[in-house]
Design an enzyme around this catalytic site. Structure first.
Site, short mmCIF file in Angstrom:
data_model
loop_
_atom_site.label_atom_id
_atom_site.label_comp_id
_atom_site.label_asym_id
_atom_site.label_seq_id
_atom_site.Cartn_x
_atom_site.Cartn_y
_atom_site.Cartn_z
N HIS A 52 -16.49 69.11 -35.45
CA HIS A 52 -16.49 69.92 -36.67
C HIS A 52 -17.34 71.16 -36.46
O HIS A 52 -18.35 71.12 -35.74
CB HIS A 52 -17.02 69.10 -37.85
CG HIS A 52 -16.23 67.87 -38.12
ND1 HIS A 52 -15.05 67.88 -38.83
CD2 HIS A 52 -16.44 66.58 -37.75
CE1 HIS A 52 -14.57 66.65 -38.91
NE2 HIS A 52 -15.39 65.84 -38.25
N THR B 176 -22.60 63.58 -23.10
CA THR B 176 -22.52 64.88 -23.77
C THR B 176 -22.02 65.98 -22.85
O THR B 176 -21.70 67.08 -23.32
CB THR B 176 -23.89 65.29 -24.32
OG1 THR B 176 -24.81 65.44 -23.22
CG2 THR B 176 -24.44 64.25 -25.29
#
Length: 203
Positions: A114, A164
């Site tokens: 997002h 990540t």
């Protein structure tokens, strides 16, 4: 360009778009039925993966329950992929899994993200980035693989890790954020757990 086309193009889009929601709902219903199967219903499990997944090779198996935003529609499994209980695939984008991959219990692989801008986020907008997992990778229990990451072939991701960034091939990596601990090499052909030797003559 429709919202669905924006989704496929990797642009910011509205996942609540009626066309997207309609298509996604059909896969959600199929996934619900899939999760009602018995452990012995192997033929039905295979049929689901072949019909719903974007691609699925030979000898793949998923322990139920299994969760996926699109039921696995944007997932590509190679051959002999094994997924333990509670695999969660946020498969709004593509998830590419190679051959002979082991996914431990409670693994999450996410492609959706997002915007950081609160105005865009308050409108429910998102974007997706594909995840790629190479051949012979083992992802330990409870690990989380984040959008846009690549895990190289023969890598091992330790339990509870948060991936990540890209992980190269042939390494042991763990932690939050996940980082390379060492290369996998000759030592690992002699010892399987701490100081315990592999009895190759009996295998």
């Amino acid at each position: 360009m429709t919202q669905y086309e924006r989704m496929l193009a990797g642009l910011i889009y509205d996942p609540a778009d009626p066309q997207i929601m309609s298509e996604q709902a059909a896969f959600a219903d199929r996934l619900w039925a899939f999760n009602q199967l018995r452990p012995s219903d192997t033929a039905e499990k295979e049929r689901y993966m072949r019909e719903v997944f974007a691609a699925c090779g030979q000898g793949c198996y998923i322990e139920l329950p299994f969760r996926a935003n699109w039921g696995g529609r944007h997932v590509r499994f190679g051959n002999r992929v094994y997924a333990n209980f509670n695999l969660t695939l946020v498969d709004d984008g593509g998830i590419f899994v190679g051959d002979d991959v082991l996914l431990g219990p409670n693994v999450t692989i996410a492609t959706a993200n997002h915007p950081l801008d609160p105005g865009l986020r308050s409108r429910g907008l998102q974007y997706n980035r594909d995840v790629h997992i190479g051949n012979c990778v083992w992802i330990g229990a409870g690990a989380v693989v984040l959008p846009g990451t690549h895990i190289g072939g023969s890598a091992v991701i330790g339990a509870g890790s948060v991936v990540t960034r890209d992980i190269p091939a042939g390494v042991l990596a763990a932690g939050n954020p996940c980082r390379v601990l060492r290369a996998i090499g000759p030592h690992d052909r002699e010892y399987f757990f701490r100081g315990e030797k592999i009895d190759w003559e009996n295998l």
